[in-house]
Design a protein around this motif. Structure first.
Motif: not given
Length: 233
Positions: A17-18, A47, A49-50, A54, A189-190, A193
């Motif tokens: 989890d970012a 993660p 990219d995220s 973020t 956000l999800l 992403v």
């Protein structure tokens, strides 16, 4: 007591989890995590990219998490982590060859290695190194693969720096720009992403489609030539 609580929160971090990673480790953690993802095979699940997107979003202070990062140090940490990690992975590949990868039992890692080798063979060193930055897992394994396959050091360095800067700075600034212009963007956000990951795959998908179309055209031409030869015979 405060130190113990802080240490406890770091130990309880969700590495997938970012936001959890950023809350626990901040800007410095971005550099370390990108280094691990791009330089060490054990970091293929992180993660990237995220995390970048973020982190850029959190620089605006609009994500509602109570955490605000500084954009300047974040860009430096992201670039250094991404570039140093890739160079480290390449050097490990040159020194250890495919030994490290061969010892891994991760099916996902081996699949990424196959895709990385295919990119290098099909598109050439420069294009493959840049494209791999935007594909999770592939960006982890391509660097040691390039080292093991003896891609020239100068070629690898020039193109990994090019791709690394576009990837790390581009995603971070994209998050910052969106957070600065869209109110309450953290609610979406999800999905955002997910879109970013999908968009990042477009260049590779385009290259695969173009390559397959060219291969089909070549095969059709060869078949037509064979039929013409048979007709003359």
């Amino acid at each position: 007591m405060t130190t113990a609580v802080h240490l406890s929160s770091q130990l309880a971090v969700n590495v997938l989890d970012a936001r959890s990673l950023l809350s626990a480790f901040g800007v410095l953690g971005v550099g370390v995590i990108l280094f691990a993802e791009t330089g060490l095979l054990i970091g293929f699940f992180l993660p990237g990219d995220s995390l970048l997107f973020t982190a850029g979003l959190l620089c605006t202070g609009t994500a509602g998490s109570g955490l605000k990062l500084s954009l300047g140090p974040l860009l430096v940490a992201a670039a250094v982590g991404a570039l140093a990690g890739s160079q480290c992975g390449y050097l490990l590949g040159r020194r250890a060859g495919g030994t490290l990868l061969a010892r891994s039992r991760s099916a996902r890692l081996h699949e990424g290695a196959e895709r990385a080798e295919e990119l290098l063979e099909r598109y050439g060193h420069a294009k493959a190194i840049v494209l791999a930055r935007f594909v999770p897992v592939v960006r982890t394994v391509l660097n040691p693969m390039a080292g093991a396959l003896r891609v020239p050091v100068r070629t690898f360095t020039v193109w990994q720096v090019t791709g690394g800067l576009v990837w790390s700075l581009g995603l971070t600034l994209a998050g910052y720009a969106l957070g600065s212009s869209v109110p309450n963007v953290d609610r979406y956000l999800l999905p955002i992403v997910a879109v970013i990951v999908a968009v990042s795959l477009i260049p590779v998908a385009s290259e695969v489609f173009r390559s397959r179309r060219a291969a089909k055209a070549t095969a059709d031409e060869a078949q037509e030539a064979q039929k013409a030869q048979e007709a003359r015979g």
